[in-house]
Write a protein that holds these residues in place. Structure first.
Motif, PDB file in Angstrom:
ATOM      1  N   TYR A 142     -17.934   0.809  -2.918  1.00  0.00           N
ATOM      2  CA  TYR A 142     -16.856   0.491  -4.020  1.00  0.00           C
ATOM      3  C   TYR A 142     -17.618   0.606  -5.342  1.00  0.00           C
ATOM      4  CZ  TYR A 142     -12.763  -1.778  -4.755  1.00  0.00           C
ATOM      5  OH  TYR A 142     -11.472  -2.092  -5.073  1.00  0.00           O
ATOM      6  N   PHE A 150     -11.640   1.288   1.933  1.00  0.00           N
ATOM      7  CA  PHE A 150     -10.756   0.469   1.956  1.00  0.00           C
ATOM      8  C   PHE A 150     -10.512  -0.054   3.335  1.00  0.00           C
ATOM      9  CE2 PHE A 150     -10.048   3.083  -1.400  1.00  0.00           C
ATOM     10  CZ  PHE A 150      -9.836   2.067  -3.180  1.00  0.00           C
ATOM     11  N   GLN A 190     -12.698  -2.519   3.505  1.00  0.00           N
ATOM     12  CA  GLN A 190     -12.786  -3.730   2.714  1.00  0.00           C
ATOM     13  C   GLN A 190     -11.850  -4.469   3.607  1.00  0.00           C
ATOM     14  OE1 GLN A 190      -9.810  -3.147  -1.325  1.00  0.00           O
ATOM     15  NE2 GLN A 190     -11.912  -3.691  -1.927  1.00  0.00           N
ATOM     16  N   ALA A 249      -6.831   1.081   4.167  1.00  0.00           N
ATOM     17  CA  ALA A 249      -6.135   0.222   4.805  1.00  0.00           C
ATOM     18  C   ALA A 249      -4.967  -0.433   4.378  1.00  0.00           C
ATOM     19  CB  ALA A 249      -6.421  -0.032   2.985  1.00  0.00           C
ATOM     20  N   THR A 260      -5.829   4.209  -0.511  1.00  0.00           N
ATOM     21  CA  THR A 260      -5.821   2.872   0.119  1.00  0.00           C
ATOM     22  C   THR A 260      -5.513   2.821   0.789  1.00  0.00           C
ATOM     23  OG1 THR A 260      -4.283   2.512  -1.815  1.00  0.00           O
ATOM     24  CG2 THR A 260      -6.666   1.860  -2.437  1.00  0.00           C
ATOM     25  N   TYR A 300       1.007  -0.882  -0.548  1.00  0.00           N
ATOM     26  CA  TYR A 300      -0.793   0.190  -0.184  1.00  0.00           C
ATOM     27  C   TYR A 300       1.017   1.053   0.096  1.00  0.00           C
ATOM     28  CZ  TYR A 300      -4.621  -2.758   0.975  1.00  0.00           C
ATOM     29  OH  TYR A 300      -5.071  -3.448   0.411  1.00  0.00           O
TER      30      TYR A 300
END
Length: 451
Positions: free
Chosen positions: A365, A269, A272, A397, A393, A79
């Motif tokens: 999303y 994210f 997710q 995330a 992201t 990431y």
């Protein structure tokens, strides 16, 4: 495969009749979906492996919690690299074209993922295995950083007016498809092999299969046409003798759009990656077999493909922001029921938990690809969309698995899910505020150089 060859294979859109253009648009959308599926198969396969395999294979000298946190650290490296990939591929995508960068990003991803399957474990080369893992994960991150923006823009810029959210959503639908494919294959090897053999060599096979997917993806990418909006803008600039500006400068000199898209997408994210890492391990720790959890998540991911596309379609009608804000509110409201359902040893309850969560995540999303890309003008759209998405992201995330694992079992206290839910709720509030501050974009004119 040469640039000349791939370019020659693509049709000249300017000479096509409307019906043929629509067929080409559908082919490009399908290509974006399949290409994104392959890329995210590689990238998100690592997420599952980081939760279930890597702590044992590469961090054998640590206690289970420390090993999990160290493994998630290598996961975060990908990431960290994604914004760099977005900047590099975005620059050349805005200068040279979307298609060339898509082919290159897929090549890098396929090679890196295949090599991950060949990295020796700690028992063979000690800590060097983890070093190699981090390097290859960074290569994955750079490749995905370039892939998403190009795929989303190709779908968006080939689509008809009023259908951009639907078209671009297929790029994001590739993420749950790739997650389902990777999780299903990893789960199958986990189920059919004894644990010792699975940890020794079985987990490597899904990564090695990346090479076959790479060949398929390269063939698909070679046959699509360049974005007509990009080609028109490039031709206009050449005809007028206009000096094309540096895309990254165009994005950074007015940073509001970049910052708002970054914060608006971050929570999606975070939620997710909650499902693909922390939730899988949380359910496994509650007593459910690892393969059962993986199968439940994989099947729910397949269902979520349809949610992503459907909510992308709804955003064409109601707007990107209303759909995404509703998704954030509903997902946060479902957090405590979700964790309760994940402790069940009933497989159908697990499947329902993942399906509901991923369905709600689809509300966020599905419209996201169009929402981000529509914030930037043609001359800097690849760069701006890639950076906005990849910074989201990273923020949402990149370190979330590590933070959640630490909050769940912090020093001096027992395990508790409350800090995890509070953290995720706070992220959602930040994203909602950013969405409120952003203008609705579904009716933006994509042919303009600035928005």
């Amino acid at each position: 495969m040469s640039t000349e060859t791939t370019t020659a294979a693509a049709p000249d859109l300017a000479s096509l009749d409307p019906a043929t253009k629509r067929r080409e648009s559908r082919r490009v959308i399908l290509s974006s979906y399949l290409g994104s599926t392959i890329e995210f198969y590689d990238f998100l396969l690592y997420a599952s492996a980081s939760a279930l395999v890597f702590p044992t294979v590469f961090f054998t000298g640590l206690d289970p919690l420390a090993g999990a946190i160290a493994s998630y650290g290598t996961f975060a490296a990908g990431y960290l690299a994604r914004p760099l990939g977005g900047a590099i591929f975005g620059h050349f995508g805005d200068k040279l074209g979307r298609k060339k960068m898509l082919v290159l990003s897929m090549l890098i991803m396929g090679v890196a993922s295949t090599l991950i399957g060949l990295v020796p474990g700690a028992a063979t080369i000690g800590g060097w295995g983890a070093v190699m893992l981090v390097f290859l994960r960074v290569c994955q991150g750079i490749a995905v950083g370039g892939e998403w923006g190009g795929a989303a823009l190709m779908a968006l810029e080939h689509s008809e007016g009023g259908k951009r959210g639907f078209a671009a959503s297929f790029t994001n639908a590739g993420a749950p498809t790739g997650a389902a494919l990777g999780t299903f294959i990893l789960g199958t090897f986990s189920a059919v092999l004894p644990q010792e053999e699975f940890l020794s060599w079985g987990w490597r096979v899904p990564f090695l299969l990346s090479f076959a997917l790479l060949i398929v993806g390269m063939v698909i990418r070679a046959k699509i046409s360049e974005s007509p909006i990009f080609e028109a803008a490039a031709a206009q600039a050449e005809a007028s003798g206009e000096r094309r500006k540096l895309p990254i400068w165009e994005v950074l000199r007015r940073p509001k759009a970049l910052l708002l898209t970054m914060f608006a997408g971050a929570s999606g994210f975070g939620l997710q990656v909650l499902l693909s890492t922390f939730a899988v391990q949380y359910s496994t720790d509650a007593g459910t077999e690892r393969s059962s959890v993986l199968y439940a998540f994989a099947l729910a991911s397949i269902f979520s493909i349809f949610f992503v596309v459907w909510f992308g379609h709804l955003s064409d009608r109601f707007g990107r922001r209303p759909v995404m804000i509703a998704g954030l509110i509903l997902f946060v409201g479902f957090l405590f029921p979700l964790f309760g359902m994940l402790t069940s040893t009933n497989w159908l309850v697990l499947l329902l938990a993942f399906t509901i969560a991923l369905g709600l995540h689809g509300m966020i999303y599905g419209p996201l690809a169009a929402f981000i890309a529509e914030q930037f003008g043609t001359g800097s759209r690849y760069t701006g969309a890639s950076l906005g998405y990849q910074l989201a992201t990273l923020l949402g995330a990149g370190f979330t698995p590590t933070i959640l694992a630490t909050l769940y079992a912090g020093p001096g206290r027992g395990t508790s899910i409350v800090p995890v839910a509070v953290f995720l709720g706070a992220m959602a509030v930040v994203s909602i505020i950013a969405l409120v501050l952003t203008r609705e974009s579904k009716d933006h004119d994509l042919t303009t150089h600035e928005h």
